[in-house]
Write an enzyme that holds these catalytic residues in place. Sequence first.
Site, mmCIF file in Angstrom:
data_model
loop_
_atom_site.group_PDB
_atom_site.id
_atom_site.type_symbol
_atom_site.label_atom_id
_atom_site.label_comp_id
_atom_site.label_asym_id
_atom_site.label_seq_id
_atom_site.Cartn_x
_atom_site.Cartn_y
_atom_site.Cartn_z
ATOM 1 N N PRO A 2 0.585 -1.420 -0.327
ATOM 2 C CA PRO A 2 0.206 0.218 0.016
ATOM 3 C C PRO A 2 1.046 0.721 -0.186
ATOM 4 O O PRO A 2 1.955 1.150 0.640
ATOM 5 C CB PRO A 2 -0.963 -0.002 1.229
ATOM 6 C CG PRO A 2 -1.011 -1.830 1.719
ATOM 7 C CD PRO A 2 0.112 -1.780 1.147
ATOM 8 N N GLU A 3 0.583 2.068 -0.617
ATOM 9 C CA GLU A 3 1.269 3.318 -0.519
ATOM 10 C C GLU A 3 0.738 4.897 -0.052
ATOM 11 O O GLU A 3 -0.123 4.286 0.644
ATOM 12 C CB GLU A 3 1.155 4.284 -2.609
ATOM 13 C CG GLU A 3 1.722 2.854 -3.685
ATOM 14 C CD GLU A 3 2.340 2.875 -4.655
ATOM 15 O OE1 GLU A 3 2.967 3.896 -4.742
ATOM 16 O OE2 GLU A 3 2.799 2.356 -5.232
ATOM 17 N N LYS A 51 3.501 6.317 5.381
ATOM 18 C CA LYS A 51 2.965 3.968 5.514
ATOM 19 C C LYS A 51 2.509 4.333 6.811
ATOM 20 O O LYS A 51 2.320 2.627 6.471
ATOM 21 C CB LYS A 51 3.526 3.653 4.544
ATOM 22 C CG LYS A 51 4.208 4.082 2.874
ATOM 23 C CD LYS A 51 5.216 2.859 1.921
ATOM 24 C CE LYS A 51 5.166 3.373 1.044
ATOM 25 N NZ LYS A 51 5.633 2.123 -0.146
ATOM 26 N N CYS A 227 1.905 1.224 -25.203
ATOM 27 C CA CYS A 227 2.580 2.490 -24.922
ATOM 28 C C CYS A 227 1.304 3.644 -24.932
ATOM 29 O O CYS A 227 0.610 3.631 -26.299
ATOM 30 C CB CYS A 227 3.871 2.669 -24.899
ATOM 31 S SG CYS A 227 3.601 4.954 -23.835
ATOM 32 N N CYS A 230 2.582 6.485 -27.528
ATOM 33 C CA CYS A 230 3.693 6.030 -28.506
ATOM 34 C C CYS A 230 3.462 4.901 -29.484
ATOM 35 O O CYS A 230 3.816 4.302 -29.953
ATOM 36 C CB CYS A 230 5.261 5.825 -28.579
ATOM 37 S SG CYS A 230 5.821 4.957 -27.743
ATOM 38 N N CYS A 251 8.739 2.373 -20.898
ATOM 39 C CA CYS A 251 8.601 2.629 -22.680
ATOM 40 C C CYS A 251 9.414 2.731 -22.661
ATOM 41 O O CYS A 251 10.660 4.152 -22.360
ATOM 42 C CB CYS A 251 7.255 3.553 -22.780
ATOM 43 S SG CYS A 251 7.615 3.741 -24.686
ATOM 44 N N CYS A 254 9.583 6.006 -24.988
ATOM 45 C CA CYS A 254 9.843 7.620 -24.447
ATOM 46 C C CYS A 254 10.147 7.954 -23.043
ATOM 47 O O CYS A 254 10.685 8.923 -22.447
ATOM 48 C CB CYS A 254 7.915 7.412 -23.739
ATOM 49 S SG CYS A 254 7.080 6.830 -25.023
#
Length: 256
Positions: A2-3, A51, A227, A230, A251, A254
């Site tokens: 969990p963030e 957290k 992506c 792109c 990506c 990118c």
Amino acid sequence: MPEGDTVYRTAAKLRAALLGRTLTRCDVRVPKFATVDLTGHVVDEVLSRGKHLFIRAGDLSIHSHLKMDGAWLIGGQIRRVQPHKVRIILETAETRAAGVDLGVLEILPRATDVDTVAHLGPDLLGDDWEPRTAAANLATQPERPLAEALLDQRVMAGVGNVYANELCFVLGRLPSAPVSSVKDPLRVVQRARDMLWLNRSRINRTTTGNTRPGSDLWVYGRVGRPCRRCGTMIESDRDRVTGTERISFWCPNCQT
């Protein structure tokens, strides 16, 4: 894991259920603290720091960290949980809260509970958020991989693996690129703050601005899919990493 936004919402949920109410039951299922009983005390503060979660009642504080699989559940949600996973139960006359699979659960003296999180950098969702301090922390080790630095809670508290990957994409940098490749550390930490702040009240997190399932993230969890910018296939180090949740996605066109 969990963030910071998830923990922020969890604290809000616990405040709604417990704040200002007297505990009629306190069952701590961690041997070291099994004799602690806060029954009869009023829960007068619930707060998050990065957290970490603190539930304060009387002169004690319940400190928890969700780690990988932890959660705080309220009311009827608890019935769906296997009893052996419950680490603590708090009841009032109106409701019940249970900490399940908590990575950390300890009972601390209220007066010094925040010493536990003194090592953390500025809290991205805290009232005391200080972007310049976070930017200075980020720039301290310029050769460190960017994703690793973003995940370091001593730099700033609240970024997890989803946000670390999404931030790297938005910044146009590979997760493995050095911190020094980002010319404006202040912009980096402000973008991190924006991402978490905009998602602090959402269950369905988004970094793209689109909350529809499958359209909500740029690169995280999208290996082998095109992506969104792109069309190049998203790559991952999942096949090269064993035994870690810190998997990177990017990506190759990118991000440089």
